[in-house]
Design an enzyme around this catalytic site. Structure first.
Site, PDB file in Angstrom:
ATOM      1  N   ASP A 289      -6.044  -4.098  -6.032  1.00 21.20           N
ATOM      2  CA  ASP A 289      -7.202  -3.351  -5.523  1.00 21.20           C
ATOM      3  C   ASP A 289      -6.836  -1.876  -5.554  1.00 21.20           C
ATOM      4  OD1 ASP A 289      -9.457  -2.410  -4.281  1.00 21.20           O
ATOM      5  OD2 ASP A 289      -8.945  -3.184  -2.293  1.00 21.20           O
TER       6      ASP A 289
ATOM      7  N   THR B 211      -7.184   2.296  -7.040  1.00 25.08           N
ATOM      8  CA  THR B 211      -8.153   3.338  -7.337  1.00 25.08           C
ATOM      9  C   THR B 211      -8.283   3.469  -8.853  1.00 25.08           C
ATOM     10  OG1 THR B 211      -6.408   5.013  -7.288  1.00 25.08           O
ATOM     11  CG2 THR B 211      -7.562   4.593  -5.228  1.00 25.08           C
TER      12      THR B 211
ATOM     13  N   ASP C  31       5.264   1.986  -3.304  1.00 23.66           N
ATOM     14  CA  ASP C  31       4.540   2.132  -4.557  1.00 23.66           C
ATOM     15  C   ASP C  31       4.376   0.751  -5.196  1.00 23.66           C
ATOM     16  OD1 ASP C  31       5.175   2.445  -7.758  1.00 23.66           O
ATOM     17  OD2 ASP C  31       3.766   3.935  -7.010  1.00 23.66           O
ATOM     18  N   GLY C  32       3.136   0.409  -5.564  1.00 19.82           N
ATOM     19  CA  GLY C  32       2.863  -0.921  -6.088  1.00 19.82           C
ATOM     20  C   GLY C  32       3.637  -1.251  -7.347  1.00 19.82           C
TER      21      GLY C  32
ATOM     22  N   GLU D   2       0.855  -1.187   0.000  1.00 18.87           N
ATOM     23  CA  GLU D   2       0.000   0.000   0.000  1.00 18.87           C
ATOM     24  C   GLU D   2       0.893   1.240   0.000  1.00 18.87           C
ATOM     25  OE1 GLU D   2      -2.394   2.950   0.011  1.00 18.87           O
ATOM     26  OE2 GLU D   2      -3.373   0.978  -0.057  1.00 18.87           O
TER      27      GLU D   2
END
Length: 286
Positions: free
Chosen positions: A157, A159, A139-140, A107
């Site tokens: 998951d 935004t 950061d993903g 996250e």
């Protein structure tokens, strides 16, 4: 946003508003503008940068479908990676599978996790304290591009593809996810409402093509995400995983040994039946 109403600003010509019975939290975090408020119909509601993210009333539909479909289709998932999901709902549902031994959640914004633990505690329901859960603040996209671990299922998951979430819809992110998957692994992701956001599905399918042999979508009706059914991206190298019979899925679900509020084996298999307008647009990508 007036003093007692929250107007979602995702679409310039159409939107929804929520009566705010009480604002529980409102502040800019390091990355986003976060607000959590109470609404009589939907319970506690969280929004980021003008876009509704989750509500207590219907979160179970989204979280169950984004979690149990890939895990039960895989059939032997031991290690799961979650990108985003700071409210903890996906983590909660993944951990219901006792067969899953290790969950890494990445996250970008630790303040989202902390605020959700405080103001939306039912979403995570203690999942962040589970010893099988490993939380990484990063950061993903950067994580998957540099990751040397392997996972059986990856759940994005994220935004909508604006602001910090935009990088999670790019080709480099999908390449990184493919490199993190075990052979026969499954990648799924939130992909918007196709009636309102048809370009998202087209773009996602095209960008997944270089990395996955099988790319499609499945659907879930989440009332909060207005404009029709929501599409969830699916990518794997094994097309058979999304073509399993409801009897096979039912056997795996029974073995998992927990109850759901929306997900069923029949819903699982039926979710891959796409509306014609979406099929037409996706066929054009090929």
């Amino acid at each position: 946003m007036s003093d007692n109403r929250y107007l979602e600003t995702l679409y310039p010509s159409y939107g929804q508003s929520f009566a705010m019975e009480e604002v529980l939290f409102r502040a800019p975090t390091e990355h986003q503008e976060l607000i959590i408020f109470k609404n009589e119909r939907f319970g506690r509601v969280m929004a980021l940068d003008g876009v509704i993210q989750t509500t207590e009333a219907d979160e179970f539909i989204y979280h169950e479908m984004l979690t149990h479909v890939p895990i039960l289709a895989h059939g032997n998932a031991k290690r799961v990676l979650i990108i985003g999901g700071g409210d903890g709902g996906i983590l909660r549902e993944v951990l219901r599978h006792e067969s899953v031994e290790h969950v890494t959640q990445v996250e970008i914004d630790d303040q989202v996790i902390e605020m959700c633990k405080q103001y939306l505690p039912n979403h995570s329901n203690g999942a962040f304290d589970n010893p099988r859960a490993h939380i990484v603040i990063d950061d993903g996209k950067a994580f998957v591009m540099n990751c040397t671990e392997k996972f059986d299922v990856i759940i994005s998951d994220c935004t909508d593809p604006i602001g910090p979430g935009e990088a999670l819809f790019e080709s480099d992110f999908y390449r990184g996810c493919k490199n993190c998957l075990t052979e026969g692994g499954v990648f799924v992701a939130q992909n918007g409402v196709p009636f309102m956001q048809p370009d998202e599905a087209e773009t996602t399918k095209a960008r997944l093509k270089p990395f996955f042999a099988d790319r499609t979508f499945y659907c879930a009706p989440v009332p909060t995400y207005i404009g029709g059914v929501m599409s969830l991206a699916w990518a794997s190298d094994n097309a058979e995983l999304r073509q399993l019979s409801s009897e096979v899925i039912a056997e795996r679900f029974a073995k998992a040994g927990f109850k759901t509020r929306y997900y069923t084996p029949a819903v699982h298999t039926g979710a891959f039946a796409l509306p014609q307008f979406l099929i037409d647009r996706l066929d054009a990508v090929e």
